[in-house]
Design an enzyme around this catalytic site. Structure first.
Site, PDB file in Angstrom:
ATOM      1  N   LYS A  27     -78.538 -45.188  85.708  1.00 17.72           N
ATOM      2  CA  LYS A  27     -78.174 -44.060  84.845  1.00 17.72           C
ATOM      3  C   LYS A  27     -79.019 -42.860  85.236  1.00 17.72           C
ATOM      4  O   LYS A  27     -80.198 -42.775  84.917  1.00 17.72           O
ATOM      5  CB  LYS A  27     -78.385 -44.366  83.359  1.00 17.72           C
ATOM      6  CG  LYS A  27     -77.612 -43.349  82.517  1.00 17.72           C
ATOM      7  CD  LYS A  27     -78.186 -43.079  81.152  1.00 17.72           C
ATOM      8  CE  LYS A  27     -79.276 -42.066  81.107  1.00 17.72           C
ATOM      9  NZ  LYS A  27     -78.918 -40.674  81.454  1.00 17.72           N
ATOM     10  N   GLU A  52     -98.455 -32.940  77.689  1.00 17.88           N
ATOM     11  CA  GLU A  52     -97.867 -32.749  79.021  1.00 17.88           C
ATOM     12  C   GLU A  52     -96.909 -31.551  78.956  1.00 17.88           C
ATOM     13  O   GLU A  52     -95.952 -31.559  78.189  1.00 17.88           O
ATOM     14  CB  GLU A  52     -97.101 -34.003  79.472  1.00 17.88           C
ATOM     15  CG  GLU A  52     -96.573 -33.832  80.882  1.00 17.88           C
ATOM     16  CD  GLU A  52     -95.829 -35.059  81.420  1.00 17.88           C
ATOM     17  OE1 GLU A  52     -94.973 -35.599  80.710  1.00 17.88           O
ATOM     18  OE2 GLU A  52     -96.114 -35.456  82.562  1.00 17.88           O
ATOM     19  N   CYS A 108     -94.927 -35.829  87.125  1.00 16.44           N
ATOM     20  CA  CYS A 108     -95.807 -36.599  86.253  1.00 16.44           C
ATOM     21  C   CYS A 108     -97.229 -36.639  86.809  1.00 16.44           C
ATOM     22  O   CYS A 108     -98.184 -36.740  86.065  1.00 16.44           O
ATOM     23  CB  CYS A 108     -95.272 -38.007  86.096  1.00 16.44           C
ATOM     24  SG  CYS A 108     -94.943 -38.815  87.670  1.00 16.44           S
ATOM     25  N   GLY A 126     -74.355 -39.998  81.350  1.00 20.83           N
ATOM     26  CA  GLY A 126     -74.333 -39.588  79.949  1.00 20.83           C
ATOM     27  C   GLY A 126     -75.722 -39.353  79.395  1.00 20.83           C
ATOM     28  O   GLY A 126     -76.730 -39.550  80.077  1.00 20.83           O
ATOM     29  N   GLU A 140     -92.571 -45.661  83.826  1.00 23.65           N
ATOM     30  CA  GLU A 140     -93.374 -44.665  84.551  1.00 23.65           C
ATOM     31  C   GLU A 140     -93.241 -43.385  83.740  1.00 23.65           C
ATOM     32  O   GLU A 140     -92.186 -42.754  83.737  1.00 23.65           O
ATOM     33  CB  GLU A 140     -92.812 -44.535  85.978  1.00 23.65           C
ATOM     34  CG  GLU A 140     -93.857 -44.099  86.973  1.00 23.65           C
ATOM     35  CD  GLU A 140     -93.967 -42.606  87.051  1.00 23.65           C
ATOM     36  OE1 GLU A 140     -94.738 -42.042  86.231  1.00 23.65           O
ATOM     37  OE2 GLU A 140     -93.297 -42.008  87.890  1.00 23.65           O
ATOM     38  N   GLY A 181     -77.733 -44.157  77.878  1.00 21.46           N
ATOM     39  CA  GLY A 181     -79.001 -44.817  78.206  1.00 21.46           C
ATOM     40  C   GLY A 181     -79.311 -45.933  77.230  1.00 21.46           C
ATOM     41  O   GLY A 181     -79.625 -47.063  77.627  1.00 21.46           O
ATOM     42  N   GLY A 183     -79.077 -39.729  77.071  1.00 18.87           N
ATOM     43  CA  GLY A 183     -79.950 -40.878  76.840  1.00 18.87           C
ATOM     44  C   GLY A 183     -79.592 -41.686  75.598  1.00 18.87           C
ATOM     45  O   GLY A 183     -79.395 -42.906  75.679  1.00 18.87           O
TER      46      GLY A 183
END
Ligand code: TXE
Length: 498
Positions: free
Chosen positions: A184, A391, A292, A214, A258, A220, A216
């Site tokens: 996905k 972040e 990241c 699509g 991750e 997802g 999430g």
């Protein structure tokens, strides 16, 4: 007003991919935008839970009823090498499609992202050619073998910041260890990955790589919550990662995560000053700042702090922000309007937190419709500031000074994240002490970024669960099975024989 052109004629509609055929999903149409000009360029048809079910059933059928899971290593290596070749043969188109979705700089997409995507397949081809098993003999006369068998049907959820490089790490690993995969991609950046799935139809048997499109919470979460999925490999934000793990946990589906980072880039006075400065700029501004592993908290020893910050700011002012298709561009647009506004909100909040804006902080007006912002740096009042704890995931650096090694270590580790740390020093005891003290999954010494695919990559704390890399992927994408066999018929205890 300058409107930047689309890198490539966009597909008018993006559909899913099941059994090596297009699948017209049964959900709504989701608009897709080009970050370079802010225009809607396409729609993707969202795959609902029913479409996801269909993708899983196809993968399961291939896994259970064909020879795919039990292919010889030689044949699997051949397939992985063919996947690599398909990517290299189509590098121009894949790169333009990646640019259309992400706004990443075309030069870097071609020079790094697509090359890495191709190399991911070669890496796992080489890895499985050398992978070894376990075998134990014991004095009771038994031989015990430990098999590693494919996990089954795996769900791979990819983010938008480097779709080709990150998703192919998952696809190549899944295939190398004999699984069938359902990918996905991010709904923001579907173009390059759907093209890849289409291109691989001549290499991969039906059902080995299916793709669902699509949002999430719709597509997802249908994938994550489906008990027919044996593994979930997720790369994305920490908040989403937590949700994904909770949903997967209901079925006890193993996950790797991750997730985000707020990595410390620690510069000691004992460092090679020029390299540390170059490295700090690369660490926060490459990939349009959206990575990241960005070195987003720059900790500089007090003795060199003022000069370092001043030179960083002067260099930042000269960075070329612009059209990702132009060769001289250093930073392109932010991937989406919503994300751009979020980054800018950090700059707007700076004074409230007692921090000081050093450079940048605004949207670039002359490229009004694209999602361009000035590269930004802030002097943080302390590590407790929002710009040091959250972040930001953009071209946005925060500076803090420190007086001693102990203070640097304490500031660096004072975060909910723990993905990467950077250490700049030419003093070996400092390098060793700081590297060993970092609560992060990776430490880079005197270098901005270096990914050794054989080594584990992943984070402590809220930066993730599990690791990616050679052996880490082998562990994740396989089940271990212990088989014990007596080498000769052994005397057995005889129940009921008295
Ligand atoms: O990513 P999401 P978002 C960080 C970065 C960014 C923040 C939010 O800080 O600002 O995350 O980004 C899918 N079940 N990173 O919200 O939501 C989604 O469709 C299953 C760090 O855009 O994490 C997409 O395919 N899947 C990062 C993928 O998850 C779900 C890369 C990532 O989207 C889902 C990107 C759900 N409930 C953002 N909700 C990194 N580690 O490199 C969403 N998704």
């Amino acid at each position: 007003m300058k409107i930047f052109e689309n890198p490539i004629e966009p597909p008018s509609i993006v559909k899913g991919w099941i059994d090596n055929k297009e699948n017209h999903g049964s959900g709504i149409e989701v608009p897709v935008f080009y970050p370079g000009n802010g225009k809607q360029v396409s729609v993707l048809v969202e795959d609902t839970a029913d479409d996801v079910e269909k993708a899983i059933a196809s993968a399961r059928k291939t896994f259970d009823t064909t020879s795919w899971a039990k292919l010889s290593v030689e044949k699997r290596i051949e397939i992985l090498e063919s996947c690599r070749q398909v990517i290299l043969d189509n590098i121009d188109e894949l790169a333009l499609l990646e640019c259309l979705g992400t706004g990443l700089i075309l030069r870097e997409i071609k020079g790094f992202h697509i090359q890495r995507a191709a190399y991911n397949f070669r890496f796992f081809a080489q890895y499985i050619s050398q992978a070894h098993g376990e075998r134990y003999d014991n004095t009771d006369g038994y031989l015990t073998l430990v098999n590693r068998e494919p996990a089954g049907v795996v769900g791979l959820i990819a983010p938008w910041n480097a779709p080709m490089a990150l998703a192919t790490m998952k696809i190549a690993a899944a295939i190398a260890f004999g699984n069938c995969a359902i990918l996905k991609p991010s709904e923001q950046t579907p173009f390059s990955l759907i093209k890849l799935a289409n291109l691989l139809k001549d290499v991969l048997p039906e059902g080995v790589l299916n793709l669902v499109n699509g949002r999430g919470p719709v597509t997802g979460s249908s994938l994550v919550s489906n008990p027919g999925v044996d593994r979930i490999s997720f790369t994305g934000g920490t908040v989403t990662g937590r949700q994904v793990m909770m949903d997967a946990g209901k079925q006890l589906t193993p996950c790797t995560m991750e997730l985000g980072g707020k990595s410390a880039n620690i510069v000691f006075a004992s460092a090679d000053y020029q390299r540390a400065l170059d490295g700090a700029l690369i660490g926060i501004f490459s990939n349009n700042g959206q990575q990241c592993l960005a070195g987003s908290r720059i900790l500089v020893e007090e003795k060199i702090f003022d000069q370092f910050v001043e030179e960083f700011v002067q260099r930042t002012k000269k960075i070329v922000v612009g059209d990702p298709l132009h060769n001289e561009t250093e930073i392109g647009p932010i991937a989406s309007k919503q994300h751009m506004e979020r980054i800018l909100s950090f700059a707007e909040g700076v004074q409230k937190d007692g921090d000081k804006l050093l450079v940048g902080g605004k949207r670039l007006a002359e490229q009004k419709d694209g999602y361009f912002i000035e590269p930004t740096a802030v002097m943080a009042s302390s590590n407790n500031s929002r710009v040091c704890q959250e972040e930001i995931f953009g071209p946005f650096a925060s500076f803090i000074s420190f007086k001693s090694e102990e203070e640097a270590i304490s500031i660096a580790n004072d975060t909910e994240f723990g993905l990467v740390s950077y250490v700049w020093s030419d003093h070996m005891p400092t390098i060793l002490n700081v590297s060993e003290s970092m609560r992060s999954g990776v430490v880079w010494v005197n270098t901005p970024m270096m990914r050794e695919l054989r080594a584990p990559f992943g984070g402590y704390h809220n930066s993730g669960v599990g690791r990616e890399g050679g052996y880490s992927c082998e562990q994740f994408y396989t089940e271990e099975k212990t088989i014990s066999i007596p080498k000769t018929p052994l005397n057995l205890k005889k129940f009921g024989d008295k």
